[in-house]
Design a protein around this motif. Structure first.
Motif, PDB file in Angstrom:
ATOM      1  N   GLU A  27       0.849  -1.196   0.000  1.00 22.79           N
ATOM      2  CA  GLU A  27       0.000   0.000   0.000  1.00 22.79           C
ATOM      3  C   GLU A  27       0.880   1.240   0.000  1.00 22.79           C
ATOM      4  N   MET A  28       0.467   2.266  -0.773  1.00 18.32           N
ATOM      5  CA  MET A  28       1.213   3.520  -0.773  1.00 18.32           C
ATOM      6  C   MET A  28       0.651   4.457   0.283  1.00 18.32           C
ATOM      7  N   LEU A  29       1.556   5.134   0.996  1.00 18.12           N
ATOM      8  CA  LEU A  29       1.174   6.069   2.041  1.00 18.12           C
ATOM      9  C   LEU A  29       1.797   7.417   1.722  1.00 18.12           C
ATOM     10  N   VAL A  83       3.264   6.912  -8.615  1.00 17.97           N
ATOM     11  CA  VAL A  83       3.961   5.632  -8.495  1.00 17.97           C
ATOM     12  C   VAL A  83       2.929   4.509  -8.472  1.00 17.97           C
ATOM     13  N   GLU A  84       3.310   3.381  -9.066  1.00  9.98           N
ATOM     14  CA  GLU A  84       2.447   2.205  -9.094  1.00  9.98           C
ATOM     15  C   GLU A  84       3.254   1.000  -8.629  1.00  9.98           C
ATOM     16  N   PRO A  85       3.131   0.582  -7.366  1.00  9.80           N
ATOM     17  CA  PRO A  85       3.888  -0.579  -6.882  1.00  9.80           C
ATOM     18  C   PRO A  85       3.234  -1.879  -7.313  1.00  9.80           C
ATOM     19  N   SER A  86       4.058  -2.888  -7.548  1.00  5.73           N
ATOM     20  CA  SER A  86       3.523  -4.230  -7.779  1.00  5.73           C
ATOM     21  C   SER A  86       3.152  -4.832  -6.439  1.00  5.73           C
ATOM     22  N   LYS A 110       6.601   1.214 -10.551  1.00  8.73           N
ATOM     23  CA  LYS A 110       6.593   1.966 -11.808  1.00  8.73           C
ATOM     24  C   LYS A 110       6.461   3.453 -11.470  1.00  8.73           C
ATOM     25  N   TYR A 111       7.392   4.260 -11.993  1.00  8.39           N
ATOM     26  CA  TYR A 111       7.378   5.700 -11.774  1.00  8.39           C
ATOM     27  C   TYR A 111       6.873   6.400 -13.042  1.00  8.39           C
ATOM     28  N   ILE A 112       5.888   7.258 -12.890  1.00  5.98           N
ATOM     29  CA  ILE A 112       5.303   7.979 -14.019  1.00  5.98           C
ATOM     30  C   ILE A 112       5.492   9.476 -13.759  1.00  5.98           C
ATOM     31  N   VAL A 113       6.425  10.091 -14.491  1.00  7.22           N
ATOM     32  CA  VAL A 113       6.737  11.504 -14.296  1.00  7.22           C
ATOM     33  C   VAL A 113       5.679  12.356 -14.987  1.00  7.22           C
TER      34      VAL A 113
END
Length: 431
Positions: free
Chosen positions: A363-365, A373-376, A398-401
């Motif tokens: 989970e992203m905090l 950002v999109e973690p697997s 995955k980093y999306i600038v």
């Protein structure tokens, strides 16, 4: 009598003539490497490249400003001090001698320690007898050891570049960039499993868009110090689009210190848009792996349809697997079960064992700045030792600038990084 003398001395004269001609062929200087080639290269480097740079740096600030990129990235004197002339090698190929000289610097020269690199200088005379030189930057793949003889790679790479060949470079995977005597890029190549291929690769130093006064590495630094990003760009040769990129280094350069690192000096076509994009990327992906425990979700588990609060409990750890300098982090959630093994006189004396542990989710905090950002979900490897347990986690992000319309960089594509984090050990107590 004359005829008889020719019969006697003729063959001897032919033999002498053959030996003289052979010796002349073998004495051609462009076919035989000589140690004097090293000394000649060193003298030429000091008398031409170093002298020219010194003269340029002596130019009044009214003509060449103190903060000009040409002055800041004048690096030949700085790098030249680290040239290992005692380890120089002389090579000969296709009637040309050339000298390779390694630069004495760390195998991991960037602040981004996931990359190894090696730099060398090559000196040679062209077919007109004019001295020339190239700087060769060898950059290994991300998270990979160079695992090669850097001198041999430099030697074969120069042959391939200069004579347009494609000799394999055994045990090497990475990128090779050639620069001229002014440290301007000449050509670049990609090597995969030793196979040589032409590529489009840029390593550029891009100025931070922030106020210079906020970029001082040390409060005692002189005014005018500026933060620069050393950024690698890998392009698709057919479309010209960026297919991969990496912020290799972040350095603070002051007017009197100069930049001696890798890559082309600051670009004169460096719009603030590009700097902002790269700055966003740095803020977004500037992360470190973590093992910090946040807490546990503990509750009773029903057993065989009956509520047995002291026989079995869920103990689900929550821990931080990534910390970002931008303020966001990733939390890993695990599913754990502990069982009561021995009843004590008090609850504090009860003995509980870990029964199982498995990975649940990531989970992203927090809030990201400059993109998303999109973690697997990751793959967990539990380590259960009755009284203690821990989780080893392999995952990717995955980093999306945020896209910006920049003249130099069209759009930075999303990129994915792999991580490996291990938690601290958790005891089996139900609290």
């Amino acid at each position: 009598m004359k005829k008889k003398s020719w019969l006697i001395y003729g063959p001897l004269l032919l033999l002498i003539l053959f030996v003289v001609v052979s010796c002349k062929k073998q004495s051609r200087s462009d076919l035989q490497p000589k140690n004097s080639d090293i000394e000649d290269a060193k003298l030429w480097f000091e008398a031409n490249i170093i002298k020219t740079e010194k003269e340029m740096l002596a130019t009044p600030f009214s003509v060449l400003p103190e903060t000009s990129e040409k002055r800041i990235f004048a690096r030949m004197q700085k790098v030249g001090k680290n040239l290992q002339w005692n380890e120089a090698q002389v090579h000969s190929f296709n009637e040309i001698n050339y000298v390779t000289v390694p630069v004495d610097e760390p195998i991991k020269p960037f602040s981004k320690k996931s990359f190894q690199a090696q730099r060398s200088f090559v000196f040679y005379k062209n077919k007109l007898g004019i001295f020339q030189m190239n700087v060769v930057e060898i950059i290994g793949d991300r998270e990979k050891s160079l695992n090669c003889d850097a001198e041999e790679v430099t030697n074969l790479a120069f042959r391939n570049m200069y004579w347009d060949k494609a000799e394999p470079l055994k045990n090497f995977n990475g990128s090779i960039i050639f620069y001229d005597a002014e440290y301007k890029p000449v050509s670049s190549y990609r090597v995969s499993n030793g196979l040589w291929n032409t590529a489009k690769i840029d390593v550029k130093n891009i100025k931070s868009p922030s106020n210079p006064s906020q970029n001082l590495a040390n409060p005692d630094d002189e005014p005018g110090c500026v933060t620069w990003y050393t950024v690698g760009f890998w392009y698709d040769l057919n479309t010209g689009q960026i297919v991969d990129w990496e912020i290799l280094d972040v350095v603070t350069i002051c007017p009197t210190s100069g930049g001696g690192g890798y890559g082309e000096g600051g670009s004169s076509t460096d719009p603030e848009c590009v700097s902002t994009t790269v700055s966003n990327a740095e803020n977004l992906s500037n992360t470190t792996e973590s093992s910090e425990t946040i807490g546990f979700n503990i509750y009773d588990i029903p057993d065989n349809g009956f509520y047995t609060p002291k026989a079995k409990k869920a103990k689900n750890p929550i821990w931080k697997c990534i910390t970002s300098y931008g303020g966001w982090s990733l939390l890993s959630h695990e599913d754990g079960i502990i069982e009561l093994q021995q009843k004590g006189a008090t609850a504090a004396e009860d003995v509980w064992y870990w029964a199982s542990l498995s990975h649940n989710s990531i989970e992203m905090l927090g809030i990201t700045i400059g993109g998303s950002v999109e973690p697997s979900n990751g793959v967990g490897t539990p380590h259960v030792y009755t009284l203690y347990a821990a989780m080893e986690l392999d995952f990717s992000v995955k980093y999306i600038v945020n896209p910006l319309s920049c003249p130099y960089i069209p759009v930075l594509p999303p990129y994915t990084r792999s991580y490996h984090s291990t938690s601290t050990f958790w005891d089996s107590k139900p609290y």
